[in-house]
Design a protein around this motif. Sequence first.
Motif, PDB file in Angstrom:
ATOM      1  N   LEU A  68      -2.764   3.983  -4.593  1.00  0.00           N
ATOM      2  CA  LEU A  68      -2.529   3.037  -3.510  1.00  0.00           C
ATOM      3  C   LEU A  68      -1.543   1.946  -3.908  1.00  0.00           C
ATOM      4  N   LEU A  69      -1.326   1.774  -5.229  1.00  0.00           N
ATOM      5  CA  LEU A  69      -0.435   0.718  -5.697  1.00  0.00           C
ATOM      6  C   LEU A  69       0.902   1.256  -6.220  1.00  0.00           C
ATOM      7  N   TRP A  70       1.180   2.518  -5.961  1.00  0.00           N
ATOM      8  CA  TRP A  70       2.472   3.067  -6.389  1.00  0.00           C
ATOM      9  C   TRP A  70       3.591   2.313  -5.678  1.00  0.00           C
ATOM     10  N   TRP A  71       4.555   1.836  -6.453  1.00  0.00           N
ATOM     11  CA  TRP A  71       5.651   1.057  -5.855  1.00  0.00           C
ATOM     12  C   TRP A  71       6.975   1.814  -5.825  1.00  0.00           C
ATOM     13  N   CYS A  72       6.983   3.039  -6.339  1.00  0.00           N
ATOM     14  CA  CYS A  72       8.217   3.831  -6.257  1.00  0.00           C
ATOM     15  C   CYS A  72       7.859   5.298  -6.095  1.00  0.00           C
ATOM     16  N   ASP A  73       8.822   6.047  -5.629  1.00  0.00           N
ATOM     17  CA  ASP A  73       8.650   7.480  -5.453  1.00  0.00           C
ATOM     18  C   ASP A  73      10.010   8.131  -5.631  1.00  0.00           C
ATOM     19  N   THR A  74      10.028   9.348  -6.141  1.00  0.00           N
ATOM     20  CA  THR A  74      11.297  10.066  -6.307  1.00  0.00           C
ATOM     21  C   THR A  74      11.390  11.166  -5.255  1.00  0.00           C
ATOM     22  N   LEU A  75      12.564  11.268  -4.654  1.00  0.00           N
ATOM     23  CA  LEU A  75      12.793  12.251  -3.608  1.00  0.00           C
ATOM     24  C   LEU A  75      14.021  13.087  -3.926  1.00  0.00           C
ATOM     25  N   ARG A 124       0.852  -1.188   0.000  1.00  0.00           N
ATOM     26  CA  ARG A 124       0.000   0.000   0.000  1.00  0.00           C
ATOM     27  C   ARG A 124       0.886   1.235   0.000  1.00  0.00           C
ATOM     28  N   PHE A 125       0.613   2.162  -0.912  1.00  0.00           N
ATOM     29  CA  PHE A 125       1.365   3.416  -0.940  1.00  0.00           C
ATOM     30  C   PHE A 125       0.733   4.392   0.047  1.00  0.00           C
ATOM     31  N   HIS A 126       1.608   5.053   0.812  1.00  0.00           N
ATOM     32  CA  HIS A 126       1.086   5.974   1.831  1.00  0.00           C
ATOM     33  C   HIS A 126       2.159   7.004   2.175  1.00  0.00           C
ATOM     34  N   ARG A 127       1.757   8.247   2.298  1.00  0.00           N
ATOM     35  CA  ARG A 127       2.643   9.313   2.771  1.00  0.00           C
ATOM     36  C   ARG A 127       2.066   9.884   4.060  1.00  0.00           C
ATOM     37  N   ALA A 128       2.956  10.217   4.997  1.00  0.00           N
ATOM     38  CA  ALA A 128       2.507  10.803   6.265  1.00  0.00           C
ATOM     39  C   ALA A 128       3.622  11.657   6.846  1.00  0.00           C
ATOM     40  N   SER A 129       3.274  12.481   7.820  1.00  0.00           N
ATOM     41  CA  SER A 129       4.256  13.319   8.506  1.00  0.00           C
ATOM     42  C   SER A 129       4.815  12.586   9.716  1.00  0.00           C
ATOM     43  N   ILE A 130       6.092  12.861  10.013  1.00  0.00           N
ATOM     44  CA  ILE A 130       6.712  12.370  11.247  1.00  0.00           C
ATOM     45  C   ILE A 130       7.126  13.605  12.040  1.00  0.00           C
ATOM     46  N   GLY A 131       6.419  13.911  13.101  1.00  0.00           N
ATOM     47  CA  GLY A 131       6.759  15.093  13.871  1.00  0.00           C
ATOM     48  C   GLY A 131       6.579  16.357  13.048  1.00  0.00           C
ATOM     49  N   LYS A 132       7.473  17.327  13.251  1.00  0.00           N
ATOM     50  CA  LYS A 132       7.341  18.618  12.581  1.00  0.00           C
ATOM     51  C   LYS A 132       7.978  18.639  11.200  1.00  0.00           C
ATOM     52  N   LYS A 133       9.078  17.899  11.017  1.00  0.00           N
ATOM     53  CA  LYS A 133       9.839  18.018   9.775  1.00  0.00           C
ATOM     54  C   LYS A 133       9.966  16.721   8.988  1.00  0.00           C
ATOM     55  N   GLY A 134       9.749  15.568   9.616  1.00  0.00           N
ATOM     56  CA  GLY A 134       9.982  14.293   8.944  1.00  0.00           C
ATOM     57  C   GLY A 134       8.817  13.847   8.071  1.00  0.00           C
ATOM     58  N   ARG A 135       9.118  12.931   7.157  1.00  0.00           N
ATOM     59  CA  ARG A 135       8.103  12.363   6.277  1.00  0.00           C
ATOM     60  C   ARG A 135       8.247  10.844   6.254  1.00  0.00           C
ATOM     61  N   SER A 136       7.113  10.152   6.212  1.00  0.00           N
ATOM     62  CA  SER A 136       7.094   8.697   6.094  1.00  0.00           C
ATOM     63  C   SER A 136       6.499   8.327   4.744  1.00  0.00           C
ATOM     64  N   ILE A 137       7.158   7.380   4.055  1.00  0.00           N
ATOM     65  CA  ILE A 137       6.674   6.932   2.745  1.00  0.00           C
ATOM     66  C   ILE A 137       6.634   5.409   2.744  1.00  0.00           C
ATOM     67  N   ALA A 138       5.457   4.860   2.507  1.00  0.00           N
ATOM     68  CA  ALA A 138       5.295   3.406   2.378  1.00  0.00           C
ATOM     69  C   ALA A 138       5.016   3.085   0.915  1.00  0.00           C
ATOM     70  N   LEU A 139       5.630   2.016   0.420  1.00  0.00           N
ATOM     71  CA  LEU A 139       5.529   1.662  -0.989  1.00  0.00           C
ATOM     72  C   LEU A 139       4.813   0.335  -1.176  1.00  0.00           C
ATOM     73  N   ALA A 140       4.072   0.225  -2.276  1.00  0.00           N
ATOM     74  CA  ALA A 140       3.374  -1.013  -2.614  1.00  0.00           C
ATOM     75  C   ALA A 140       4.326  -1.975  -3.308  1.00  0.00           C
ATOM     76  N   HIS A 141       3.852  -3.181  -3.610  1.00  0.00           N
ATOM     77  CA  HIS A 141       4.663  -4.183  -4.295  1.00  0.00           C
ATOM     78  C   HIS A 141       4.876  -3.794  -5.760  1.00  0.00           C
ATOM     79  N   VAL A 142       6.006  -4.201  -6.306  1.00  0.00           N
ATOM     80  CA  VAL A 142       6.278  -3.994  -7.732  1.00  0.00           C
ATOM     81  C   VAL A 142       5.402  -4.954  -8.544  1.00  0.00           C
ATOM     82  N   ARG A 143       4.813  -4.438  -9.603  1.00  0.00           N
ATOM     83  CA  ARG A 143       3.958  -5.252 -10.454  1.00  0.00           C
ATOM     84  C   ARG A 143       4.424  -5.173 -11.901  1.00  0.00           C
TER      85      ARG A 143
END
Length: 278
Positions: free
Chosen positions: A226-233, A198-217
């Motif tokens: 929800l099925l994004w398996w990569c992200d560019t930062l 499951r793809f998901h973005r969220a905040s960690i505290g004031k400055k941090g970011r959390s990124i969860a990635l889905a499976h590669v298909r």
Amino acid sequence: MYGRLDVLHAKLIELKNEVDLVLAVGQFLPPNPLCSRITQYVGSAATRTLPVPVYFIDCASEVFIKKHEVDRKPILLSQNLTFLGSCGITELAGLRIAYLSGSYDEDVFKQKWGRGMFTKANYTSAAVERIEKQAFLMRQRGESIDILLTSEWPSKVWSSQSRAWIAPVVNKSCSSPAVSKLVANLRPQYHICGLADRFHRASIGKKGRSIALAHVRDRPTFDNQLLWWCDTLSVRPTPKKAIGPVIVDIEDDDLEILPKAELQVMKSKAESEAEALE
């Protein structure tokens, strides 16, 4: 990834020169080590090379985790393909990266004595303590963690809507209280995890970011977020902070009050020593 390096390769070609390196989490290696999709890139039969360096952790590879625990070095599978290791902190392209391979098992995690950092592919609390100790030494030098890589989600995530820590809506086997502890203690710029598909973005505290990635298909899934398996930062290393002097409170009882005549003798002695040095 489950060994689908050809899909990653195609995506990197699509992105052209936009990517400097790849960080991968979750189960990177295929369940079958003879999977032809990965043998194109590793071993004596390799015929393809990934266009940029790829660094990965793995939640299930007992062999790689054990080898790293013995050698304490990253494992180079082929040009541009490296297993970062079992657990620790390293520096890549100027970024300070903490990583934890393996997965959480409640019984194994608590029984660290005599088990070392890992039992098969399950980490013990000693593995988490190793990362925390390294991070503590870094903080003493004014350094901080830029990216934390784990295969699992934290067992608790911050809800900006509820203004509270809540359990994520994922299978419990895909999350870990040990990861929650690391995120809270290390306070990275980014925490990257996977495994829950499951793809998901969220905040960690004031400055941090959390990124969860889905499976590669194999088939493109970028029409479904929800099925994004990569992200560019675009990540800049956190500047090193100057460490200020430590102010210690001193009680009056700790002070030795010297007579005025004795203080004058000490002053004269110090002045004589200074003249001698000149």
